[in-house]
Design a protein around this motif. Sequence first.
Motif, PDB file in Angstrom:
ATOM      1  N   THR A 275     -15.344 -18.034  14.772  1.00 24.91           N
ATOM      2  CA  THR A 275     -15.505 -18.441  16.188  1.00 24.91           C
ATOM      3  C   THR A 275     -16.829 -18.992  16.431  1.00 24.91           C
ATOM      4  O   THR A 275     -17.114 -20.022  16.856  1.00 24.91           O
ATOM      5  CB  THR A 275     -14.831 -17.850  16.904  1.00 24.91           C
TER       6      THR A 275
ATOM      7  N   CYS B 115     -18.772 -22.556  17.602  1.00 23.78           N
ATOM      8  CA  CYS B 115     -19.146 -22.701  18.730  1.00 23.78           C
ATOM      9  C   CYS B 115     -20.633 -22.586  18.872  1.00 23.78           C
ATOM     10  O   CYS B 115     -21.256 -22.770  20.189  1.00 23.78           O
ATOM     11  CB  CYS B 115     -18.306 -21.583  19.810  1.00 23.78           C
TER      12      CYS B 115
ATOM     13  N   ASN C  75       0.109 -23.117  24.068  1.00 26.14           N
ATOM     14  CA  ASN C  75      -0.960 -24.132  23.904  1.00 26.14           C
ATOM     15  C   ASN C  75      -0.046 -25.379  24.434  1.00 26.14           C
ATOM     16  O   ASN C  75      -0.237 -26.422  23.626  1.00 26.14           O
ATOM     17  CB  ASN C  75      -1.481 -24.279  22.737  1.00 26.14           C
TER      18      ASN C  75
ATOM     19  N   THR D 198      -6.817 -20.550  17.487  1.00 34.69           N
ATOM     20  CA  THR D 198      -6.788 -21.292  18.798  1.00 34.69           C
ATOM     21  C   THR D 198      -7.192 -20.675  19.864  1.00 34.69           C
ATOM     22  O   THR D 198      -8.302 -20.915  20.729  1.00 34.69           O
ATOM     23  CB  THR D 198      -5.535 -22.155  19.136  1.00 34.69           C
ATOM     24  N   LYS D 199      -6.633 -19.436  20.080  1.00 35.25           N
ATOM     25  CA  LYS D 199      -6.642 -18.699  21.055  1.00 35.25           C
ATOM     26  C   LYS D 199      -8.318 -18.065  21.135  1.00 35.25           C
ATOM     27  O   LYS D 199      -8.797 -17.822  22.173  1.00 35.25           O
ATOM     28  CB  LYS D 199      -5.858 -17.383  20.964  1.00 35.25           C
ATOM     29  N   ARG D 200      -8.779 -17.755  20.166  1.00 31.68           N
ATOM     30  CA  ARG D 200     -10.260 -17.232  20.035  1.00 31.68           C
ATOM     31  C   ARG D 200     -10.932 -18.190  20.304  1.00 31.68           C
ATOM     32  O   ARG D 200     -12.235 -17.878  20.948  1.00 31.68           O
ATOM     33  CB  ARG D 200     -10.538 -16.363  18.700  1.00 31.68           C
TER      34      ARG D 200
ATOM     35  N   LEU E  89     -10.613 -20.906  22.139  1.00 32.17           N
ATOM     36  CA  LEU E  89     -10.642 -21.255  23.651  1.00 32.17           C
ATOM     37  C   LEU E  89     -11.239 -20.168  24.487  1.00 32.17           C
ATOM     38  O   LEU E  89     -11.733 -20.535  25.754  1.00 32.17           O
ATOM     39  CB  LEU E  89      -9.276 -21.524  24.022  1.00 32.17           C
ATOM     40  N   ALA E  90     -11.065 -18.916  23.972  1.00 33.22           N
ATOM     41  CA  ALA E  90     -11.770 -17.965  24.743  1.00 33.22           C
ATOM     42  C   ALA E  90     -13.092 -18.068  25.008  1.00 33.22           C
ATOM     43  O   ALA E  90     -13.645 -17.614  25.919  1.00 33.22           O
ATOM     44  CB  ALA E  90     -11.480 -16.393  24.111  1.00 33.22           C
TER      45      ALA E  90
ATOM     46  N   ARG F 244     -14.928 -21.229  24.146  1.00 34.80           N
ATOM     47  CA  ARG F 244     -15.069 -22.688  24.565  1.00 34.80           C
ATOM     48  C   ARG F 244     -13.833 -23.117  25.186  1.00 34.80           C
ATOM     49  O   ARG F 244     -13.080 -23.647  24.757  1.00 34.80           O
ATOM     50  CB  ARG F 244     -15.527 -23.337  23.556  1.00 34.80           C
ATOM     51  N   ALA F 245     -13.628 -22.852  26.634  1.00 36.92           N
ATOM     52  CA  ALA F 245     -12.428 -23.220  27.398  1.00 36.92           C
ATOM     53  C   ALA F 245     -12.328 -24.805  27.385  1.00 36.92           C
ATOM     54  O   ALA F 245     -11.283 -25.420  27.342  1.00 36.92           O
ATOM     55  CB  ALA F 245     -12.470 -22.627  28.684  1.00 36.92           C
ATOM     56  N   ASP F 246     -13.148 -25.640  27.231  1.00 33.69           N
ATOM     57  CA  ASP F 246     -13.480 -27.101  27.047  1.00 33.69           C
ATOM     58  C   ASP F 246     -13.104 -27.711  25.715  1.00 33.69           C
ATOM     59  O   ASP F 246     -13.005 -28.747  25.795  1.00 33.69           O
ATOM     60  CB  ASP F 246     -14.840 -27.418  27.634  1.00 33.69           C
TER      61      ASP F 246
END
Length: 248
Positions: free
Chosen positions: A35, A39, A89, A60-62, A64-65, A67-69
């Motif tokens: 991740t 990022c 999601n 995906t969960k990690r 978005l934690a 980089r929420a955008d």
Amino acid sequence: MSGLPRAEAEAWLESWDRQQERYLPDREERFGYLTALVCVAPPDRALRVLDLACGPGSLTKRILAVRADAEIVAVDLDPALLAIYRSLNPEVLVVEADLRRSGWSEAAGGEFDAVVTATALHWLSGPEVRRLYAELFRKLRSGGVFLNADHAPLDGSPDLARRCADVLNGEIDALPGERHDWESWWSRMHEDLVLGPLVAERNRRFADRGDEFAPPEDWHLSALADAGFAECAVVWRRGRDAIIAAVR
């Protein structure tokens, strides 16, 4: 058939992660590093990520934690795991497709800044992985990164491989709490009123799945270079598992 309530989907994802840790006690460390690599260098726009063989959404969960955008597109063939993913999601474009077949990449849309996958591509054959690498090269923007976290045996180092296996087995034995193994986890899901019929369909779709293909890292690096990637390297390794990275 009604959809899966979010609270139930969250519980299924948590139990999936715990079940996977039964085989990969360092899974969270591996996910954290993957991740971070996705990022660490944000583009001057929303990060666009392809979660390949996404399963229930652990990666995906990690992402978005951090980089929420991020704009995520997810691809998988497993209808049961995708039911969990979709519940968690709903905003993500999900492509339900077989990576061994053509057409999935067009359905996923345009180019990506990163493609990620974990503990999945070993279910493809050697020629299928080579074709996939060539397709992923075309899906990435210039400078985009591909990250594959999967089994990559220590080729030609039997004593080191044995020592690493002994460490892994000790870590597995020391894991706290009860955890389902692979078979009991799927048996439990098969008994679920919503997911059970999807497990039966999953079994039908994967009936022709062959043996695992897990070559050493040099095979992957050569295949990625042949696909056109400018840089290819192992960026993380612990025993038999590695993150293999490539930059377009």
